[in-house]
Each structure stands twice: as structure tokens, then as C-alpha cells.
Design an enzyme around this catalytic site. Structure first.
Site, PDB file in Angstrom:
ATOM      1  N   ASP A 152      32.278  44.662  36.106  1.00 36.13           N
ATOM      2  CA  ASP A 152      32.940  43.705  36.991  1.00 36.13           C
ATOM      3  C   ASP A 152      32.986  44.316  38.403  1.00 36.13           C
ATOM      4  O   ASP A 152      33.030  45.540  38.556  1.00 36.13           O
ATOM      5  CB  ASP A 152      34.360  43.446  36.472  1.00 36.13           C
ATOM      6  CG  ASP A 152      35.093  42.349  37.217  1.00 36.13           C
ATOM      7  OD1 ASP A 152      35.123  41.215  36.712  1.00 36.13           O
ATOM      8  OD2 ASP A 152      35.646  42.633  38.310  1.00 36.13           O
ATOM      9  N   HIS A 160      42.162  44.045  34.081  1.00 33.04           N
ATOM     10  CA  HIS A 160      43.261  44.477  34.968  1.00 33.04           C
ATOM     11  C   HIS A 160      44.592  44.628  34.227  1.00 33.04           C
ATOM     12  O   HIS A 160      45.543  45.173  34.796  1.00 33.04           O
ATOM     13  CB  HIS A 160      43.448  43.492  36.125  1.00 33.04           C
ATOM     14  CG  HIS A 160      42.281  43.425  37.064  1.00 33.04           C
ATOM     15  ND1 HIS A 160      41.779  44.538  37.713  1.00 33.04           N
ATOM     16  CD2 HIS A 160      41.500  42.381  37.459  1.00 33.04           C
ATOM     17  CE1 HIS A 160      40.742  44.177  38.465  1.00 33.04           C
ATOM     18  NE2 HIS A 160      40.547  42.871  38.322  1.00 33.04           N
TER      19      HIS A 160
END
Ligand code: SP5
Ligand code: ZN
Length: 378
Positions: free
Chosen positions: A233, A192
């Protein structure tokens, strides 16, 4: 399989984050790392060789190939500045964010140049505290990335793990014919984190840092290696996407939950820009109904796209928050699915660097990660 890790990665341990407006115990705990490490070191066949990275490995140049210098300076300075301003030990969290509907926020150019001049030696250079006041929201996009006293040390160790694993993959690839794999036990995770922003438990983008290491490890005059990033993910890797969005030497491909965190990225219309058009592939899957079979069928499509790209290396952002009982996610994968995922990745027959990302169901975290790696080993 070599597994690169660092005990310093355990240091980052914020008490809380804010989810749904409330302080809750921090999900991305050091125990996650311990669980995975134990599962691998207790393998009855001793297939995994754990190696601790040298704490002295200088990875700042590698980090600065991905992240902006002012961001790295911010990460290093933020906690001590916060404490001097009266903030408490729970760590730096922003109160306010620049917003696309507000006039674009820019750091004062005079402050920016002072920060750049002071560079990484800020702590011994000038007292620059006032220059960095209240910019937490400039460098962060949510309330899951508190910066505590130990955060910087842990995120640097995580980046060292990624860099060392990339180096070992390059070395190993030169000496073997079989598909080669290495696991970087990176924690805190990375996918992220963007060029200049943290969020979603991620501060430095370990996978992106590793990609640049793989690409730079060739003699001058040789073609730049092509790298595919397969991000499995549960969440879309908005940071990895941002970093490589206009880069045709890196193909980013993500399977993730449609409409879940980080909410504002991950749609299939995000295809890259400029020279990068066609080298970003998002495959969103429905929350609640995505199970083993749907997931594996989609992974086959991703595998086909990767093969068509003909990369020299594969980097896998390995999150296991796709598991059915993950406390913050909504897919329905079962434990046996993870070795099938690993077997699919093996079929690509590429030198492969796995990096640890998310996964929060503590009871099976180690087993599920090990499942992927076992499946890869065949
Ligand atoms: C590395 C990683 O996995 N980071 C994830 C950070 C997620 N933080 C926000 C979680 C929001 C939980 N909302 C629950 C909605 C379920 N459908
Ligand atoms: Zn995740």
C-alpha cells in the site's frame, strides 16, 4: 485463483471524513469493492473463482488474538452509545485525543474491569454507556474512521473474509506443489488498525488476523510457521508494524511514501524491538518522483529480504494507491506496473495470501488489483 468476499462488507458507508480540517465525501467507498469484484469476475479467461464467506463463521477468537477485548467491545458499542448521547447518523468521530505530551491517559481501572467482566455480552449485561463516554479518541488516531450503524457488521465481515482466505490457503497448500495464491477481498481495509486503535479507514487489522490463523493452523508440537508481510500500500502500515513489532515469527516489510500519512511512523530506523529486532523493515520512497522503475527496483530488495527470512507463508497487504492518478497519494505508478509487481511476488514461490487495502482511483482500481493477481498467476 480463489477470491473470498462478503456482500456484508458493502454495508459500511459513512458520508464523510475530515481531511485537511474539512468534511469531504468518504473516499473508502463500498464502490471500491464492487469495482474490484467486477474486474475479477469479468476476466475473459475466468481465472478467478469468487466465493462468498459464510456469514455464520465465528471469527471473534481470531480477532481477539490480535486486538484487545476492550477495543472490540468499543467498536461494537460505540454507535449505539453515540446515538443515545445525541450524536447523529454520520457516525462516531472523536473530538479529542490522548497526547504523548499530556499525562498518560488510562481508563479508570474500575471501568476497565467492568468492561472486561461484561465482555462481549455487553449489550445484554449491564448498562455501561457512561463507562464508555468520550473515549472515542482513546480508540482512534484520526478523523477518517467514523463508526456508523453498519460499521461493526462490515468490519466483522471483512475479518471473516481474511480468516476464511487464510484457512483456504492452508488447505490448498497441503494439496498442491505450485505456488499457491488466494485473494481476500477485505473491505474495510486493515493495515492502519493497531491492537487497540482505528484510523486511516481501518478498524480491524485483517492481515494480522490472517497471519495468526496461518500460524495456528498446525498440529500441536509442530514449529510455528514463519510469516512475512509484504505491505505495498502507498501508506505505511503502522498498525501491522505495531502488532508484530516485538515478534520474530512475523517479518513486516513495507514500501511506502516518505513523509506522507500516517506521518509519525514508517522510518527506516524502526527495526523492531526485543526479540523482534531486525524483523521490521521500512523502505520509504520519495513522493512525486517514485515511478515504475524505482518502485520495482525497491521491490526486488524487499523480495531478497523476504527470501533471506525463509518464511512459510507470504501475506501481501495489497494497496494500489501507488497509482499515478490516485486522488490522495503521490506516487507515479502506471497500470502495466501492477502485473510486473505480481510477477515479482510470484518469483518468491511462496504460498501467498493477498488482502485488499487502499486504492482510490475508481476508474482503474479493478484493473490495477487484477494486474497484480494476473502477474502472480503468470
Ligand atoms: C488504507 C488506506 O489507504 N488508508 C489511507 C488513509 C489516508 N488518509 C489521509 C489522507 C491524507 C491525504 N493527504 C494528501 C497529501 C498528499 N501528499
Ligand atoms: Zn493506503
Amino acid at each position: 485463483m480463489l477470491v473470498v468476499h462478503s456482500p456484508l462488507c458493502l454495508l459500511h458507508d459513512p458520508p464523510t471524513e475530515i481531511l485537511s480540517g474539512k468534511p469531504v465525501p468518504y473516499k473508502e467507498s463500498p464502490d471500491r469493492l464492487v469495482r474490484v469484484r467486477n474486474a475479477l469476475s469479468n476476466d475473459p479467461q475466468r481465472k478467478y473463482e469468487l466465493t462468498a464467506v459464510d456469514d455464520g463463521l465465528d471469527v471473534l477468537p481470531d480477532i481477539l488474538r490480535v486486538h484487545s477485548e476492550d477495543y472490540v467491545v468499543y467498536l461494537r458499542r460505540a454507535y449505539s452509545d453515540w446515538v443515545e448521547e445525541g450524536g447523529d447518523k454520520q457516525g462516531v468521530l472523536p473530538e479529542s485525543f490522548p497526547h504523548p505530551k499530556l499525562p498518560p491517559y488510562k481508563l479508570d481501572p474500575a471501568k476497565m474491569s467492568a468492561i472486561a467482566r461484561a465482555g462481549m455480552h455487553l449489550h445484554r449485561a449491564i448498562d455501561i454507556l457512561s463507562l464508555l463516554n468520550d473515549v472515542g479518541g482513546y480508540y482512534c488516531f484520526d478523523l477518517s474512521c467514523p463508526i456508523t450503524e453498519d460499521t461493526f457488521e462490515a468490519i466483522m465481515a471483512s475479518a471473516r473474509v481474511a480468516v476464511r482466505a487464510a484457512q483456504l490457503l492452508v488447505d490448498g497448500t497441503q494439496s498442491t506443489a505450485a505456488p499457491h495464491g488466494i485473494f481476500a477481498l477485505t473491505r474495510p481495509p486493515g493495515h492502519h488498525a493497531g491492537t487497540g486503535v482505528c484510523g486511516g479507514y481501518c478498524y480491524l487489522n485483517n492481515a494480522a488476523i490472517a497471519v495468526r490463523c496461518l500460524q495456528d493452523a498446525v498440529p500441536a508440537g509442530t514449529a510455528k510457521p514463519r510469516v512475512a508481510i509484504l505491505d505495498i500500500d502507498y501508506h505505511h502500515g503502522n498498525g501491522s508494524q505495531e502488532i508484530f513489532y516485538s515478534d520474530d515469527s512475523v517479518f513486516y516489510i513495507s514500501l511506502h511514501a516518505e513523509g506522507d500519512y500516517p506521518y509519525f511512523t514508517g522510518s527506516s530506523v524502526e527495526e523492531g524491538e526485543g526479540p523482534g529486532v531486525g524483523f521490521n523493515l521500512n523502505i520509504p520512497l520519495p513522493q512525486h518522483t517514485t515511478g515504475d522503475d524505482e518502485y520495482l527496483a525497491t521491490l526486488d530488495l524487499a523480495g531478497k529480504a523476504i527470501s533471506d527470512y525463509r518464511p512459510d507463508y507470504l501475506v501481501v497487504s495489497l494497496g494500489v494507491d501507488t497509482y499515478k492518478d490516485d486522488p490522495i497519494c503521490c506516487f507515479n505508478l502506471t497500470t502495466p506496473c501492477y502485473s510486473r509487481i505480481g510477477a515479482r511476488i510470484r518469483e518468491l514461490r511462496l504460498p501467498t495470501l493477498f488482502l485488499f487495502e487502499g486504492g482510490y482511483c475508481m476508474e482503474v482500481l479493478g484493473e490495477n488489483v487484477k494486474g497484480v493477481l494476473d502477474g502472480f498467476l503468470g
